[in-house]
Enzyme design. Structure first.
Site, PDB file in Angstrom:
ATOM      1  N   ASP A  45       0.820  -1.224   0.000  1.00 48.65           N
ATOM      2  CA  ASP A  45       0.000   0.000   0.000  1.00 48.65           C
ATOM      3  C   ASP A  45       0.854   1.274   0.000  1.00 48.65           C
ATOM      4  O   ASP A  45       2.062   1.241   0.197  1.00 48.65           O
ATOM      5  CB  ASP A  45      -0.911  -0.028   1.228  1.00 48.65           C
ATOM      6  N   GLU A  81       2.087   4.932  -4.363  1.00 48.97           N
ATOM      7  CA  GLU A  81       2.047   5.797  -5.565  1.00 48.97           C
ATOM      8  C   GLU A  81       3.371   6.532  -5.740  1.00 48.97           C
ATOM      9  O   GLU A  81       3.719   6.775  -6.901  1.00 48.97           O
ATOM     10  CB  GLU A  81       0.884   6.786  -5.451  1.00 48.97           C
ATOM     11  N   ASP A 118      -9.304   3.268  -2.322  1.00 47.21           N
ATOM     12  CA  ASP A 118     -10.252   3.733  -1.307  1.00 47.21           C
ATOM     13  C   ASP A 118     -11.563   4.238  -1.897  1.00 47.21           C
ATOM     14  O   ASP A 118     -11.800   5.445  -1.991  1.00 47.21           O
ATOM     15  CB  ASP A 118      -9.583   4.842  -0.479  1.00 47.21           C
TER      16      ASP A 118
HETATM   17  C1  GLC Z   1      -4.915   3.361   2.733  1.00 48.11           C
HETATM   18  C2  GLC Z   1      -5.405   2.073   2.069  1.00 48.11           C
HETATM   19  C3  GLC Z   1      -6.465   1.430   2.921  1.00 48.11           C
HETATM   20  C4  GLC Z   1      -5.919   1.171   4.322  1.00 48.11           C
HETATM   21  C5  GLC Z   1      -5.404   2.464   4.928  1.00 48.11           C
HETATM   22  C6  GLC Z   1      -4.702   2.236   6.263  1.00 48.11           C
HETATM   23  O1  GLC Z   1      -5.910   4.312   2.747  1.00 48.11           O
HETATM   24  O2  GLC Z   1      -5.862   2.299   0.769  1.00 48.11           O
HETATM   25  O3  GLC Z   1      -6.912   0.242   2.333  1.00 48.11           O
HETATM   26  O4  GLC Z   1      -6.926   0.632   5.121  1.00 48.11           O
HETATM   27  O5  GLC Z   1      -4.478   3.084   4.060  1.00 48.11           O
HETATM   28  O6  GLC Z   1      -3.627   1.379   6.113  1.00 48.11           O
END
Ligand code: GLC
Length: 638
Positions: A307, A310, A398
């Site tokens: 995650d 980007e 998200d």
């Molecule tokens: C980002 C991710 C989400 C996750 C959050 C906390 O927003 O896209 O899926 O729950 O971070 O880690």
């Protein structure tokens, strides 16, 4: 035929891995060289459909929109949102000529497709350094197949990754996870994995485990696996600045982080506070970071989600702290222009290769997981580029608990498949916002067909686990459906991956001469036999379905499957909240199994065949082996 045309001095992306002939002068686009890039233009016929662009908003036909390939963390997925988390620069023109074009550059690309009724496709490649791959074929589907054959085979997840997963940002402790698993068990709703969001870590430091919350992750993950439930932890791109932490110390010592204008590790804030970004453009950094996953695989973990890659920046050493998440465009761009990668001793401005970052993080993880564990792994990433599909799947970031995003989930599937990304899914039920029972049930009924089927939700939002809603037996039916259709879904996924095919196809790909079918976006072909027709609107029990040929209608509910014949043409179906209705193409079959409370209980050998076809070619294996070839296909006869 696919031909490559080179403009300027493109940065290698490794998106295309098959040898391709090179051409000198292409005639598909007219070209205008501008100060800061190249504009490619092509006139569109009135009824020409333009497909592709992977993870973008709007619809399957991209006409009328403007799409900016520049990987962006912004949870406000409005219909006119130009950039999301991934950049997938492949478009397919389905007019009199069927032409595919892949603008292979990690820099920003803007696609204006009949935007403001220009009647043109205008594609602006910033920097003007790119490889343009052009494909022409007899059919749109033919173009797609050819493109898929040059970008390499999709990553092959294990069978359990096709089970249902539960996630929530906010699960903190082992107890929280146990409570969720118990909730599913008690309600009799199947479950294969639970995701661990950032709180499992020690202060959000990658490759650490908070010992208070998870005193013995290894035993805990073993105990969960015993129950048929896996743990899938998150790994974020930014490494916390934390002297004493081995990832941080080694990264600094070896010069593995991206650097600022002074050549020092660039500092930017993400969840852990100030972090450094590993320079994934360097092969040795990928190997180093990828091997860190072994810290968790040694504790019995075999699935991950990557995650914030980007990379997402809340604020940085250059941009003010007052910036809230996500930093606005102006600041983000400023940051991306002020930090650097090091490739073969040369400094490369991040901004110019921005769209590669998430892809190369996924490659880092995928390559080493492939080497370090002797069976298949699960990996999905938020940020991606064409090529990352070879190492892991994606989730679409998200989204929110709203009907428009349910619809968007469906619309993105064929576009993603066109760009190679087969293993994909959205946050089922929606990440932001409060899901209603109705929305969640309808969303599960759609996700039951997507390879990644994961309920995920944001901290602070209404609890979204299926068993928390009234009449849990309805959730048991809908999630249970996934486990009954799994022999088909798994087989079709694996065959698609092994033969460079799509799993989700627009109707027009198979019925190109059917005008009505060409315009349909709310029905999709899933694999070779099935057409999905989910209900996507609030309060609706009925919907119209168009059948391009006679088909078998299948209704699934608590009583199981029931089939009836349906005539070519328009029909109205009634689908209650605890039902799923889909169709089987004429002369085709769909194998369904007996289900189970997790994939470990599924016997892929034990299937019944629905539909009026004569044979079905079923792919099956033990769900873990790396020896996946078409020799694992058996022919079933009805
Ligand atoms: C980002 C991710 C989400 C996750 C959050 C906390 O927003 O896209 O899926 O729950 O971070 O880690």
């Amino acid at each position: 035929m696919i031909v490559k045309y080179t403009f300027g001095n493109p940065f290698p992306t490794d998106a295309v891995i098959a040898p391709v002939n090179e051409g000198e002068n292409q005639t598909v686009f007219s070209l205008r060289r501008e100060k800061d890039g190249i504009l490619f233009e092509r006139a569109l016929q009135a009824d020409e459909i333009v497909y592709g662009l992977g993870e973008t908003m709007r619809g399957i036909n991209k006409r009328g929109g403007r799409y900016v390939s520049f990987n962006t963390d912004d949870m406000h997925h409005r219909e006119d949102m130009p950039s999301l988390y991934g950049s997938h620069n492949f478009i397919l023109f389905d007019g009199e000529r069927k032409i595919g074009a892949f603008f292979d550059t990690p820099a920003c690309v803007t696609f204006s497709i009949d935007f403001e009724k220009s009647g043109k496709a205008e594609i602006f490649c910033e920097g003007g350094n790119l490889n343009l791959y052009l494909i022409e074929s007899e059919s749109a589907y033919g173009v797609a197949r050819e493109f898929l054959s040059v970008i390499g085979r999709s990553f092959l997840p294990p069978l359990w990754a096709f089970g249902f997963g539960q996630s929530r940002w906010g699960y903190k402790t082992q107890k929280d996870i146990q409570r969720v698993v118990r909730g599913y068990e008690k309600a009799g709703i199947p479950l294969d994995y639970v995701c661990l969001d950032i709180d499992y870590m020690d202060r959000f430091i990658d490759f650490t485990v908070n010992k208070k919350r998870f005193p013995d992750l290894k035993s805990f993950s073993a105990a969960m696996k015993e129950k048929g439930v896996r743990l899938v932890p998150i790994i974020d791109a930014g490494v916390k600045i934390e002297p004493g932490d081995p990832t941080y110390d080694e990264g600094v010592e070896k010069g593995y982080f991206c650097v600022n204008e002074e050549g020092k590790p660039f500092a930017a804030a993400v969840w852990p506070g100030m972090t450094h970004f590993p320079d994934f453009l360097q092969p040795q950094v990928r190997e180093w970071f990828g091997n860190k996953y072994a810290i968790l695989t040694d504790q019995g973990i075999d699935g991950f989600w990557n995650d914030m890659n980007e990379p997402s920046i809340f604020h940085s050493e250059y941009t003010p702290r007052s910036q809230k998440y996500p930093a606005n465009e102006k600041y983000r761009e400023r940051d991306y222009k002020r930090f650097f990668h090091t490739v073969d001793g040369k400094k490369i401005r991040h901004y110019d290769v921005h769209n590669l970052y998430g892809y190369l993080m996924t490659r880092a993880a995928g390559e080493q997981l492939q080497r370090n564990i002797d069976h298949r792994y699960l990996l999905f990433t938020r940020s991606s580029y064409i090529g990352s599909h070879r190492y892991g799947g994606i989730w679409t970031g998200d989204n929110a608990s709203c009907w428009e995003h349910l619809r968007q989930n469906m619309l993105q599937m064929p576009s993603l498949n066109l760009c190679g990304i087969l293993y994909a899914g959205a946050d089922t039920g929606g990440f932001g916002g409060n899901a209603t029972r109705e929305l969640l049930l309808r969303w599960l009924a759609l996700s039951a067909f997507t390879p990644l089927m994961r309920n995920h939700c944001m901290i602070g939002m209404r609890r979204q686990e299926c068993y928390r809603f009234s009449r849990a037996e309805d959730f048991k039916t809908i999630v249970g459906f996934r486990y009954r259709i799994l022999p088909y879904l798994y087989s079709e996924f694996m065959k698609a991956a092994l033969t460079n095919d799509m799993l989700f196809k627009p109707l027009s790909f198979l019925f190109p001469d059917d005008e009505r079918a060409r315009g349909i976006e709310d029905q999709l072909l899933v694999g070779d036999s099935l057409m999905m027709t989910p209900v996507l609107e609030k309060g609706k029990k009925k919907r119209t379905v168009y059948l391009p040929e006679d088909m078998t209608m299948v209704r699934y509910n608590r009583e199981g499957f029931s089939c009836s014949q349906a005539q070519k043409g328009e029909t109205t179906i009634t689908v209650n909240l605890n039902e799923i209705v889909f169709f089987i193409r004429k002369g085709k079959l769909v194998p369904v199994g007996n289900g189970g409370k997790n994939t470990a209980e599924i016997d892929l050998n034990e299937v019944a065949l629905l539909g009026d076809g004569k044979i079905y070619e079923q792919y099956l294996d033990d769900g873990l082996t790396k020896d996946c070839t078409l020799k694992n296909v058996r022919v079933l006869k009805k």
